[in-house]
Design a protein around this motif. Structure first.
Motif, PDB file in Angstrom:
ATOM      1  N   ASN A 448      -3.313  45.172  49.887  1.00 50.20           N
ATOM      2  CA  ASN A 448      -4.331  45.868  50.681  1.00 50.20           C
ATOM      3  C   ASN A 448      -5.640  46.027  49.900  1.00 50.20           C
ATOM      4  N   GLU A 449      -5.529  46.321  48.620  1.00 46.33           N
ATOM      5  CA  GLU A 449      -6.728  46.469  47.784  1.00 46.33           C
ATOM      6  C   GLU A 449      -7.495  45.155  47.692  1.00 46.33           C
ATOM      7  N   GLU A 450      -6.780  44.055  47.508  1.00 51.56           N
ATOM      8  CA  GLU A 450      -7.450  42.751  47.428  1.00 51.56           C
ATOM      9  C   GLU A 450      -8.150  42.410  48.743  1.00 51.56           C
ATOM     10  N   ARG A 451      -7.506  42.720  49.850  1.00 51.49           N
ATOM     11  CA  ARG A 451      -8.128  42.444  51.148  1.00 51.49           C
ATOM     12  C   ARG A 451      -9.374  43.309  51.351  1.00 51.49           C
ATOM     13  N   GLU A 452      -9.301  44.559  50.938  1.00 52.17           N
ATOM     14  CA  GLU A 452     -10.465  45.446  51.066  1.00 52.17           C
ATOM     15  C   GLU A 452     -11.629  44.942  50.212  1.00 52.17           C
ATOM     16  N   ARG A 453     -11.340  44.513  49.009  1.00 57.19           N
ATOM     17  CA  ARG A 453     -12.394  43.977  48.151  1.00 57.19           C
ATOM     18  C   ARG A 453     -12.993  42.706  48.747  1.00 57.19           C
ATOM     19  N   GLY A 454     -12.147  41.914  49.399  1.00 63.54           N
ATOM     20  CA  GLY A 454     -12.638  40.695  50.023  1.00 63.54           C
ATOM     21  C   GLY A 454     -13.602  40.955  51.165  1.00 63.54           C
ATOM     22  N   LYS A 455     -13.387  42.047  51.901  1.00 64.24           N
ATOM     23  CA  LYS A 455     -14.251  42.365  53.040  1.00 64.24           C
ATOM     24  C   LYS A 455     -15.707  42.508  52.617  1.00 64.24           C
ATOM     25  N   PHE A 456     -15.950  43.065  51.445  1.00 63.97           N
ATOM     26  CA  PHE A 456     -17.316  43.273  50.984  1.00 63.97           C
ATOM     27  C   PHE A 456     -18.042  41.947  50.735  1.00 63.97           C
ATOM     28  N   GLN A 457     -17.278  40.905  50.465  1.00 62.18           N
ATOM     29  CA  GLN A 457     -17.883  39.600  50.197  1.00 62.18           C
ATOM     30  C   GLN A 457     -17.607  38.610  51.328  1.00 62.18           C
ATOM     31  N   LYS A 458     -17.091  39.109  52.448  1.00 62.33           N
ATOM     32  CA  LYS A 458     -16.792  38.303  53.628  1.00 62.33           C
ATOM     33  C   LYS A 458     -15.815  37.175  53.293  1.00 62.33           C
ATOM     34  N   LYS A 459     -14.810  37.555  52.498  1.00 62.54           N
ATOM     35  CA  LYS A 459     -13.749  36.636  52.101  1.00 62.54           C
ATOM     36  C   LYS A 459     -12.413  37.182  52.590  1.00 62.54           C
ATOM     37  N   PRO A 460     -11.373  36.337  52.694  1.00 62.11           N
ATOM     38  CA  PRO A 460     -10.050  36.842  53.080  1.00 62.11           C
ATOM     39  C   PRO A 460      -9.516  37.879  52.096  1.00 62.11           C
ATOM     40  N   ARG A 461      -9.790  37.671  50.813  1.00 61.92           N
ATOM     41  CA  ARG A 461      -9.368  38.604  49.776  1.00 61.92           C
ATOM     42  C   ARG A 461     -10.121  38.282  48.505  1.00 61.92           C
ATOM     43  N   GLU A 462     -10.180  39.260  47.610  1.00 63.59           N
ATOM     44  CA  GLU A 462     -10.687  39.029  46.260  1.00 63.59           C
ATOM     45  C   GLU A 462      -9.527  39.280  45.313  1.00 63.59           C
ATOM     46  N   LYS A 463      -8.984  38.210  44.745  1.00 69.84           N
ATOM     47  CA  LYS A 463      -7.806  38.333  43.898  1.00 69.84           C
ATOM     48  C   LYS A 463      -8.123  39.082  42.611  1.00 69.84           C
ATOM     49  N   ILE A 464      -7.249  39.974  42.257  1.00 67.99           N
ATOM     50  CA  ILE A 464      -7.345  40.683  40.985  1.00 67.99           C
ATOM     51  C   ILE A 464      -6.652  39.814  39.938  1.00 67.99           C
ATOM     52  N   VAL A 465      -7.316  39.603  38.805  1.00 68.31           N
ATOM     53  CA  VAL A 465      -6.805  38.652  37.822  1.00 68.31           C
ATOM     54  C   VAL A 465      -6.288  39.318  36.553  1.00 68.31           C
ATOM     55  N   ASP A 466      -6.480  40.624  36.418  1.00 65.46           N
ATOM     56  CA  ASP A 466      -5.993  41.344  35.241  1.00 65.46           C
ATOM     57  C   ASP A 466      -4.647  41.984  35.559  1.00 65.46           C
ATOM     58  N   VAL A 467      -3.619  41.626  34.800  1.00 67.39           N
ATOM     59  CA  VAL A 467      -2.265  42.104  35.083  1.00 67.39           C
ATOM     60  C   VAL A 467      -2.168  43.621  34.978  1.00 67.39           C
ATOM     61  N   ARG A 468      -2.807  44.213  33.978  1.00 67.60           N
ATOM     62  CA  ARG A 468      -2.776  45.665  33.830  1.00 67.60           C
ATOM     63  C   ARG A 468      -3.399  46.354  35.045  1.00 67.60           C
TER      64      ARG A 468
END
Length: 479
Positions: A448-468
């Motif tokens: 859900n967080e990735e999808r929310e971040r994607g909305k700001f950039q008009k993308k399906p999602r913004e993948k989080i790349v840091d494991v922590r």
């Protein structure tokens, strides 16, 4: 890396009424949450309703190559995640992410805790060309490059020199065409995909204008499919060249070929005759170059970087057009370039010294999914077969292995003896070792967080790349 869609039909609830007395309270764990793992689980859930099934994954996120291998401009292929989500939420499967088998938990730990262990963790090592210059800067494996633009954590910090005009891709499979397409697609189109932000920013500054896709064999032996070729031909702002110099021989072979092979070869032959001027304002170009064998990667005399690729010109002989003999004509040529991407396949790695492993082939030695000499241990997908096929073939492999597991449990070949403790024993070990396992519900908070971040950039999602950061968001979402 997956190149075809399949129908998203979830059959987890279609359970037959049979005698499952030998399956009651039996515990199965699956290592790997990609297609091979999920399709094996799907069959077990459908045909073994008394089984307790756990799935372990190295990363805090599920779906393996569907998330990190499928090209970002192929969202239709990723729709299979809907099926996998239904399997994970069926109430019959426990996802346990952020657990590395071989480090956090050993294979022997799993064998002690479960009646059946299924290894479905894919292929994560590059094959090497074995030629001089392979260690030069800007010689990149396809696996790493795909992981980089798809946001795979371990590849997210890689740096490439895209400040060059020409890139050469060695290999002519779907992954090679995926990479060529990502390098040449107009940036405004890539912005609408779930491509990793760091890759999007780097590609927006790229000066690559020409991509040469080089193969050892000819047009009749290409490994890519017609869908990927059509996408390349229709690529906006690009022109192309398909170098075919033995047209009469190829046309003579066509009646002997399968329908899919015939269609893709005919498309290449037709496309050779298209005039480049028919492309509107092409600013970039891609080329298919056949019958070229890499001999040496040429080093810049002043720097440790690529200046070109020396290739040998091959001649194909023999009557078997599917597997012709490759002869070196002795002729050489150098292809000038500033970047080389190796798309020549992958190998799996053994997660335990006890595994019967074929290091040359990069696969676990097995017979019909049963690991040699290790009763109750099975393998599914690329770790068993090598990196071949598409999602549909992996589905069949997973279902076949699932069937054999059910058969062996029913027949008392595995799962006999004392009752196994299952996940309780493993979770206790993880707690003692300070490992933070991630559940599927926690993954959904991260999703859900990735999808929310994607909305700001008009993308399906913004993948989080840091494991922590992944773990913190997953845990916070359920606190």
């Amino acid at each position: 890396m997956w190149s075809r869609t399949i129908k998203n039909v979830c059959t987890v609830c279609s359970i037959r009424t049979v005698n499952f007395s030998n399956l009651a309270n039996k515990k199965v764990c699956i290592v790997g949450s990609g297609p091979a793992g999920f399709y094996t689980a799907q069959h077990l859930i459908k045909n073994g309703p008394a089984l307790e099934i756990d799935m372990f994954e190295k990363l805090p996120v599920p779906f393996g190559l569907v998330r990190y291998g499928v090209a970002p401009d192929h969202p239709d292929v990723k729709n299979v995640i809907n099926t996998f989500t239904s399997i994970a939420k069926s109430g019959r499967l426990q996802f346990i992410g952020n657990v590395t088998i071989g480090k956090d938990v050993t294979l022997n730990d799993l064998r002690s805790a479960y009646d059946v262990v299924v290894l479905a963790y894919g292929a994560a090592q590059d094959r090497w060309l074995g030629i001089p210059g392979e260690n030069l800067d800007n010689v990149v494996s396809a696996r790493k490059f795909v992981g980089w633009y798809n946001g795979l954590p371990e590849e997210s910090n890689l740096k490439f020199n895209l400040d060059v005009e020409t890139a050469v891709i060695i290999g002519q499979g779907n992954v090679a065409l995926d990479i060529a397409r990502i390098l040449l697609t107009p940036i405004d189109l890539l912005k609408k995909t779930d491509i990793a932000q760091h890759a999007l920013e780097a590609l927006s500054r790229s000066k690559i204008k020409n991509v040469k896709i080089v193969g050892r064999r000819g047009p009749l032996q290409v490994a890519f499919t017609i869908k990927e070729l059509r996408e390349m031909i229709k690529l906006p702002e690009n022109c192309y060249r398909i170098h075919i110099d033995n047209r009469e021989y190829i046309e003579a072979c066509l009646p002997k070929t399968s329908r899919p092979r015939k269609r893709i070869t005919e498309l290449m032959l037709q496309s050779v005759n298209l005039k480049q001027s028919e492309k509107k304002d092409p600013s970039k170009e891609w080329e298919l170059i056949f019958n070229r064998n890499p001999i040496e990667i040429i080093k810049n005399p002043n720097e440790n970087k690529v200046e070109g690729l020396m290739v040998g010109i091959n001649r194909l002989t023999g009557n078997d057009w599917e597997n012709p003999k490759i002869e070196d004509t002795g002729l050489r040529e150098t292809i000038p370039c500033g970047m080389i991407l190796k798309s020549i396949g992958y190998k799996s790695l053994p997660l335990s010294d006890e595994l019967p492993f074929d290091h040359a082939k990069g696969i676990i030695r097995q017979t019909e999914g049963r690991v040699e000499g290790m009763q109750g241990v099975f393998c599914s997908g690329w770790v068993a077969s090598g990196p071949v096929g598409v999602i549909a073939s992996t589905m069949q492999s997973g279902h076949d292995v699932g069937k054999r597991i059910i058969d062996d449990l029913k027949n008392g070949i595995v799962g006999t003896g004392t009752k196994k403790p299952g996940r309780d024993a493993i979770l206790s070990q993880l707690t003692a070792r300070g490992v933070e396992p991630v559940t599927f519900v926690e993954w959904e908070a991260l999703d859900n967080e990735e999808r929310e971040r994607g909305k700001f950039q008009k993308k399906p999602r913004e993948k989080i790349v840091d494991v922590r950061e992944m773990i913190d968001i997953a845990k916070k979402g359920q606190s």
